[in-house]
Design an enzyme around this catalytic site. Structure first.
Site, PDB file in Angstrom:
ATOM      1  N   GLY A 106     -48.155  30.862 -38.233  1.00 20.12           N
ATOM      2  CA  GLY A 106     -47.716  32.271 -37.558  1.00 20.12           C
ATOM      3  C   GLY A 106     -46.282  32.458 -37.841  1.00 20.12           C
ATOM      4  CE1 TYR A 131     -60.814  27.883 -35.369  1.00 20.51           C
ATOM      5  CE2 TYR A 131     -62.248  27.338 -37.234  1.00 20.51           C
ATOM      6  CZ  TYR A 131     -60.966  27.490 -36.668  1.00 20.51           C
ATOM      7  OH  TYR A 131     -60.085  28.034 -37.474  1.00 20.51           O
ATOM      8  N   GLY A 151     -49.256  34.220 -31.518  1.00 17.30           N
ATOM      9  CA  GLY A 151     -49.086  32.752 -31.859  1.00 17.30           C
ATOM     10  C   GLY A 151     -48.118  32.431 -33.119  1.00 17.30           C
ATOM     11  CB  ALA A 152     -45.658  33.987 -34.352  1.00 12.91           C
ATOM     12  N   GLY A 202     -46.468  26.600 -36.632  1.00 12.41           N
ATOM     13  CA  GLY A 202     -47.860  26.851 -37.502  1.00 12.41           C
ATOM     14  C   GLY A 202     -47.669  27.963 -38.496  1.00 12.41           C
ATOM     15  CB  SER A 241     -61.787  29.785 -40.486  1.00 13.04           C
ATOM     16  OG  SER A 241     -62.273  28.424 -40.958  1.00 13.04           O
TER      17      SER A 241
HETATM   18  N1  LIG Z   1     -54.711  25.512 -40.573  1.00 11.08           N
HETATM   19  C1  LIG Z   1     -55.828  25.678 -40.999  1.00 11.08           C
HETATM   20  O1  LIG Z   1     -56.464  24.917 -41.770  1.00 11.08           O
HETATM   21  C2  LIG Z   1     -56.487  26.968 -40.627  1.00 11.08           C
HETATM   22  C3  LIG Z   1     -57.861  27.167 -41.440  1.00 11.08           C
HETATM   23  C4  LIG Z   1     -58.261  28.355 -41.090  1.00 11.08           C
HETATM   24  C5  LIG Z   1     -58.058  29.322 -40.218  1.00 11.08           C
HETATM   25  N2  LIG Z   1     -56.885  29.196 -39.446  1.00 11.08           N
HETATM   26  C6  LIG Z   1     -56.381  29.992 -38.466  1.00 11.08           C
HETATM   27  O2  LIG Z   1     -54.769  30.169 -38.480  1.00 11.08           O
HETATM   28  C7  LIG Z   1     -54.203  30.555 -37.427  1.00 11.08           C
HETATM   29  C8  LIG Z   1     -53.059  29.775 -36.958  1.00 11.08           C
HETATM   30  O3  LIG Z   1     -53.399  28.397 -36.993  1.00 11.08           O
HETATM   31  P1  LIG Z   1     -52.433  27.082 -37.524  1.00 11.08           P
HETATM   32  O4  LIG Z   1     -53.118  26.392 -38.462  1.00 11.08           O
HETATM   33  O5  LIG Z   1     -51.048  27.657 -37.451  1.00 11.08           O
HETATM   34  O6  LIG Z   1     -52.543  26.505 -36.072  1.00 11.08           O
HETATM   35  P2  LIG Z   1     -51.362  25.969 -34.886  1.00 11.08           P
HETATM   36  O7  LIG Z   1     -50.343  25.212 -35.820  1.00 11.08           O
HETATM   37  O8  LIG Z   1     -52.274  24.925 -33.963  1.00 11.08           O
HETATM   38  O9  LIG Z   1     -51.003  27.306 -34.182  1.00 11.08           O
HETATM   39  C9  LIG Z   1     -51.763  28.051 -33.212  1.00 11.08           C
HETATM   40  C10 LIG Z   1     -50.819  29.057 -32.650  1.00 11.08           C
HETATM   41  O10 LIG Z   1     -51.500  29.789 -32.036  1.00 11.08           O
HETATM   42  C11 LIG Z   1     -50.945  30.046 -30.734  1.00 11.08           C
HETATM   43  N3  LIG Z   1     -51.709  30.204 -29.600  1.00 11.08           N
HETATM   44  C12 LIG Z   1     -53.105  29.470 -29.344  1.00 11.08           C
HETATM   45  N4  LIG Z   1     -53.710  29.911 -28.176  1.00 11.08           N
HETATM   46  C13 LIG Z   1     -52.808  31.116 -28.032  1.00 11.08           C
HETATM   47  C14 LIG Z   1     -53.037  32.123 -26.879  1.00 11.08           C
HETATM   48  N5  LIG Z   1     -53.855  32.051 -25.846  1.00 11.08           N
HETATM   49  N6  LIG Z   1     -52.104  33.098 -26.660  1.00 11.08           N
HETATM   50  C15 LIG Z   1     -51.180  33.048 -27.898  1.00 11.08           C
HETATM   51  N7  LIG Z   1     -50.989  32.265 -28.744  1.00 11.08           N
HETATM   52  C16 LIG Z   1     -51.830  31.268 -28.806  1.00 11.08           C
HETATM   53  C17 LIG Z   1     -50.235  28.799 -30.513  1.00 11.08           C
HETATM   54  O11 LIG Z   1     -49.204  28.746 -29.485  1.00 11.08           O
HETATM   55  P3  LIG Z   1     -48.687  27.665 -28.487  1.00 11.08           P
HETATM   56  O12 LIG Z   1     -47.527  26.968 -29.282  1.00 11.08           O
HETATM   57  O13 LIG Z   1     -48.428  28.577 -27.397  1.00 11.08           O
HETATM   58  O14 LIG Z   1     -49.947  26.642 -28.119  1.00 11.08           O
HETATM   59  C18 LIG Z   1     -49.806  28.474 -32.027  1.00 11.08           C
HETATM   60  O15 LIG Z   1     -48.528  29.083 -32.253  1.00 11.08           O
HETATM   61  C19 LIG Z   1     -55.510  30.351 -36.310  1.00 11.08           C
HETATM   62  O16 LIG Z   1     -56.248  31.554 -35.862  1.00 11.08           O
HETATM   63  C20 LIG Z   1     -56.620  29.366 -37.051  1.00 11.08           C
HETATM   64  O17 LIG Z   1     -57.881  29.532 -36.488  1.00 11.08           O
HETATM   65  C21 LIG Z   1     -55.995  27.953 -39.676  1.00 11.08           C
END
Ligand SMILES: NC(=O)c1ccc[n+]([C@@H]2O[C@H](COP(=O)([O-])OP(=O)(O)OC[C@H]3O[C@@H](n4cnc5c(N)ncnc54)[C@H](OP(=O)(O)O)[C@@H]3O)[C@@H](O)[C@H]2O)c1
Length: 285
Positions: free
Chosen positions: A26, A163, A20-21, A24, A137
């Site tokens: 990633g 979640y 998922g990189a 965001g 998280s």
């Molecule tokens: N941001 C925060 O405050 C926060 C806090 C705690 C934990 N996290 C964790 O950090 C991680 C990254 O989150 P983020 O904040 O960067 O969110 P984000 O910007 O929404 O990015 C999420 C990424 O996951 C990918 N993804 C979703 N479903 C997928 C699937 N089935 N197969 C492959 N890729 C998939 C998305 O790809 P697409 O472009 O294809 O949708 C996107 O690249 C997550 O695990 C999230 O739970 C984030």
């Protein structure tokens, strides 16, 4: 001095997979690891978008198709792997999404955040030389595991509860995986990373997105990704929980913190492993 991406070690000769990189946290993590010299393999749903995202960035990137919520895709990705893999980063995730079933008939949120990464990790384990990083998280602390209904079949679905449960499942997965690795005498480590609250589009559709308006409470995405980078590259003990050092673990610079007590329940972790293998084993191929 707080730890930053400038403190990354030289990663030349190292291979990293990050899921998922394409955007965001990633994408930031992939960019920084490649800048430090790693060969970074991005496992993504939209390869065209991810190729555009890394085009022109310094370093070596390899973009491959991977939908972590689809076990056929997970098996194809892992099955095509050859050679060593130094670091696997399970980053892909969704938050508080409506209840939907995947192609395998599994709950989408649980499959994306937990069961898909569980299968991917186990399939890639034979290639791993250094560690797997599970992105979890702080909300795992509010999670509850229903061993009888991991997949939200008999309970009424709730997006936030799913979640929190999926992120707790990840924490327990790390605990049991590390126990198994240690028992086998493996040098591979299982490490947890929590970004705190980072202002990405993760929660854009959710009521919880309101928190992102309070910038004094949250991390900019660049800082949120530091927890993942630290967990992936620093010499931390197995099953460490890396997260921001500020109040409530919500913002700040990365440090080794402590997961919630429930995430350290060895009996629950062992039973969850069994329940998960039962669940994914039942998926018809
Ligand atoms: N941001 C925060 O405050 C926060 C806090 C705690 C934990 N996290 C964790 O950090 C991680 C990254 O989150 P983020 O904040 O960067 O969110 P984000 O910007 O929404 O990015 C999420 C990424 O996951 C990918 N993804 C979703 N479903 C997928 C699937 N089935 N197969 C492959 N890729 C998939 C998305 O790809 P697409 O472009 O294809 O949708 C996107 O690249 C997550 O695990 C999230 O739970 C984030």
């Amino acid at each position: 001095m707080p730890w930053t991406g400038n403190d990354l070690p030289d990663l030349n000769g190292r291979t990293v997979v990050i899921t998922g990189a394409g955007r965001g946290l990633g994408l930031i993590t992939a960019r920084e690891l490649a800048r430090a010299g790693a060969r970074v393999v991005l496992g993504v749903r939209d390869t065209g978008k991810a190729r555009c995202a890394v085009a022109g960035l310094p370093g070596v990137f390899d973009v491959r198709p991977l939908d972590v919520a689809d076990l056929t895709s997970v098996r194809a990705f892992a099955g095509s792997w050859s050679g060593d893999l130094d670091i696997l980063i399970n980053n892909a995730g969704v938050m508080d999404v409506p209840g939907t079933r995947t192609a395998d008939g599994l709950d989408l949120q649980t499959a994306t955040n937990y069961t898909g990464p569980f299968v991917l990790t186990n399939l890639l384990l034979e290639h791993l030389t250094d560690r797997v990083v599970h992105v979890t998280s702080q909300l795992h602390r509010r999670g509850a595991i229903s061993l009888d209904d991991l997949d939200w079949r008999t309970r009424e679905y709730n997006g936030m509860s799913a979640y929190q449960a999926s992120k707790l499942a990840v924490v327990l997965f790390s605990l049991e995986l590390q126990r198994r690795l240690t028992a086998e005498g493996s040098p591979v480590r299982s490490v947890l990373a929590s970004p705190g609250i980072a202002r990405t589009s993760l929660a854009a559709h959710s009521r919880s997105n309101i928190v992102n308006r309070f910038t004094f409470l949250t991390n900019p995405p660049e800082r949120g990704a530091l927890s993942v980078l630290y967990a992936a590259t620093q010499d931390v003990p197995g099953n460490s929980y890396v997260g921001p050092d500020g109040l409530g673990g919500l913002r700040g610079h990365p440090a080794v913190r402590r997961q919630g007590d429930i995430g350290l329940d060895e009996d629950l972790a062992a039973r969850l492993w069994t329940a998960t293998t039962d669940l994914v084993g039942k998926v018809a191929r």
